[in-house]
Design an enzyme around this catalytic site. Structure first.
Site, mmCIF file in Angstrom:
data_model
loop_
_atom_site.group_PDB
_atom_site.id
_atom_site.type_symbol
_atom_site.label_atom_id
_atom_site.label_comp_id
_atom_site.label_asym_id
_atom_site.label_seq_id
_atom_site.Cartn_x
_atom_site.Cartn_y
_atom_site.Cartn_z
ATOM 1 N N ASP A 131 -33.315 22.031 19.813
ATOM 2 C CA ASP A 131 -32.627 23.961 19.605
ATOM 3 C C ASP A 131 -32.373 23.994 18.760
ATOM 4 O O ASP A 131 -30.916 23.792 18.546
ATOM 5 C CB ASP A 131 -32.443 24.852 20.391
ATOM 6 N N ASP A 349 -35.781 28.263 12.069
ATOM 7 C CA ASP A 349 -35.537 27.667 13.794
ATOM 8 C C ASP A 349 -36.428 27.076 14.526
ATOM 9 O O ASP A 349 -37.841 26.731 13.928
ATOM 10 C CB ASP A 349 -35.175 29.320 14.591
#
Length: 475
Positions: A131, A349
């Site tokens: 992440d 992201d």
């Protein structure tokens, strides 16, 4: 140390094929063949996870899968939009390293997974979400101690702290807890100076992970089939999680932060990391990878670079977007949509699936595409705003979608990255509608089919088209 003992130590290191990194104080040893580290990446719906003794609930059909991804994106977006800006942090360059990955689908707050080994003398293996929008690396962890959160997990493997002599909790009375970890959701509870430093790491809404901060030994593999042992790696021993199932063992924090595992390795290996994401619907035997330093494979020949905007007040990787074109036409999007200092802007992201566009950009993009798809029958689906029957659809008839950056670089994603296969015979525009205050997010489906290099030392984001296939992957 006597000569016989020294020779014995060198022989043991050679036989065990381990390159040791001493990271305490100023003592560091780096082997000459440490050109990179490569983690294998894989999808939530990949058969790989079935071999990891973890069940993540494979959807029954493509639509179920797509709905699951959207549900996770919607839960995640509030957290991402709540962060604001700060000052840029500079870092110092050093050598290189790499690690392999495989493709996958989102769960909770991430889409792609990596294998992670932690503890000693026998490292315990876990599957973590990779992440880029969070900084704490944590995994399910069992530590029975006074003042620690109650152990509460329904799935996934659990790190047994009692089995690792190198495990050390961080005391709540020290500077690390009182000052350094305040921005990382450290809690003020400190009944005695030696009580473990507690955290409640919030992702979105009431979804969070709670536990204690600790230092531990982490083992990772190098390109030359050696291994390195990293000492005193900060991680979260999570004993209670409110993140929804299905969920893996934890999270690898790759965000821009002093506690980020990515920054720890990047600082050692060239001050950069990279990854490449294959098509999320591709066969599971195609490999993705997460690399630190120089990658094991060749970089794309057509690399472009744009500014990577880094701030010490959040963990995001911001990019300076100047506009979007569909076909050969630049869309009429107000410049303030991309103004980072005034609440706009865009981030890249790995943990968000579909691309999210702020209100003005979303409206302009949808108008531009819907006008070219009117010949197809519209289908009402709880997926995205515009879906259609794909009979007779050809990618060559779709205008190119291009994200333009302020310094001239252009991201030209694959058509299947923005015209998404949502169900059998059904395609949808792969953009999420905004909520008030949303920033724009370049999601991982928009990134697929490209190599991405996060050069922290030069504050540059590099990218180029790639098949993303890693040769001889090692986890």
């Amino acid at each position: 140390m006597s000569k016989p003992h020294l020779l014995l130590l060198l022989w043991l290191i050679w036989c065990c094929n381990v390159v040791v990194f001493f990271l305490q104080a100023d003592a560091t040893f780096v082997s000459n063949d440490t050109t990179g580290i490569s983690f294998e990446m894989f999808h939530m719906h990949s058969p790989e996870l079935k071999t990891q003794e973890i069940s993540l609930g494979t959807p029954k059909c493509r639509l179920d899968r797509f709905m699951q991804l959207l549900e996770n994106d919607n839960a995640r977006r509030t957290m991402l939009s709540s962060h604001r800006l700060g000052q840029r942090r500079m870092m110092i360059q050093s050598p290189t390293a790499e690690i392999p990955l495989r493709s996958g689908a989102s769960v909770g707050h991430g889409v792609f997974y990596v294998s992670f080994r932690i503890g000693s003398p026998h490292p315990q293996k876990f599957v973590l979400v990779a992440d880029t929008a969070s900084d704490l690396t944590w995994m399910n962890c069992k530590l029975l101690c006074k003042g620690c959160p109650e152990f509460n997990f329904s799935s996934g493997r659990v790190f047994q702290a009692k089995d690792s002599p190198s495990f050390q909790t961080i005391p709540c009375g020290g500077k690390t807890c009182q000052e350094d970890l305040v921005q990382s959701f450290a809690l003020p509870d400190c009944p005695t100076p030696d009580t473990p430093c507690l955290y409640n790491y919030s992702y979105y809404g009431d979804r969070s992970a709670s536990g204690v901060f600790a230092n531990e030994t982490v083992t990772v593999g190098l390109h030359g089939h050696h291994k390195i042992v990293l000492y005193h790696v900060l991680f979260g021993c999570t004993e209670s999680s409110r993140l929804p199932p299905p969920f893996p063992d934890g999270v690898m924090g790759l965000g821009f932060s002093s506690i980020s595992f990515a920054m720890r390795l990047a600082d050692m290996f060239g001050n950069k990391f990279s990854y490449c994401l294959v098509d999320h619907l591709s066969p599971s035997n195609l490999n993705n990878y997460l690399s630190f330093g120089e990658p094991q494979h060749s970089k794309p020949q057509k690399m472009q670079y744009t500014e990577l905007i880094l701030h010490n007040s959040d963990v995001f990787y911001w990019v300076n977007v100047s506009g979007i074109s569909v076909g050969d036409k630049m869309l009429n999007i107000p410049p303030e949509t991309w103004n980072i200092t005034n609440g706009g802007g865009a981030i890249i992201d790995s943990g968000t699936t579909l691309t999210l566009l702020a209100e003005a950009a979303y409206a302009a993009v949808m108008d531009a595409f819907i006008g070219t798809l009117t010949k197809f029958k519209k289908v009402e689906m709880p997926v995205t705003e515009f879906c259609f029957e794909a009979t007779g659809f050809q990618e060559s008839s779709v205008p190119n979608f291009v994200i333009h950056f302020a310094d001239g670089a252009k991201l030209e994603p694959l058509v299947k990255s923005y015209i998404i296969d949502a169900a059998d015979g059904i395609k949808c525009l792969g953009f999420q509608p905004p909520q008030k205050g949303d920033i724009s997010i370049i999601g991982n489906i928009m990134q697929q089919g490209h190599y991405w290099e996060f050069d922290i030392g030069r504050s540059k984001l590099g990218f180029g088209p790639s098949s993303c296939i890693l040769t001889n992957p090692k986890d």
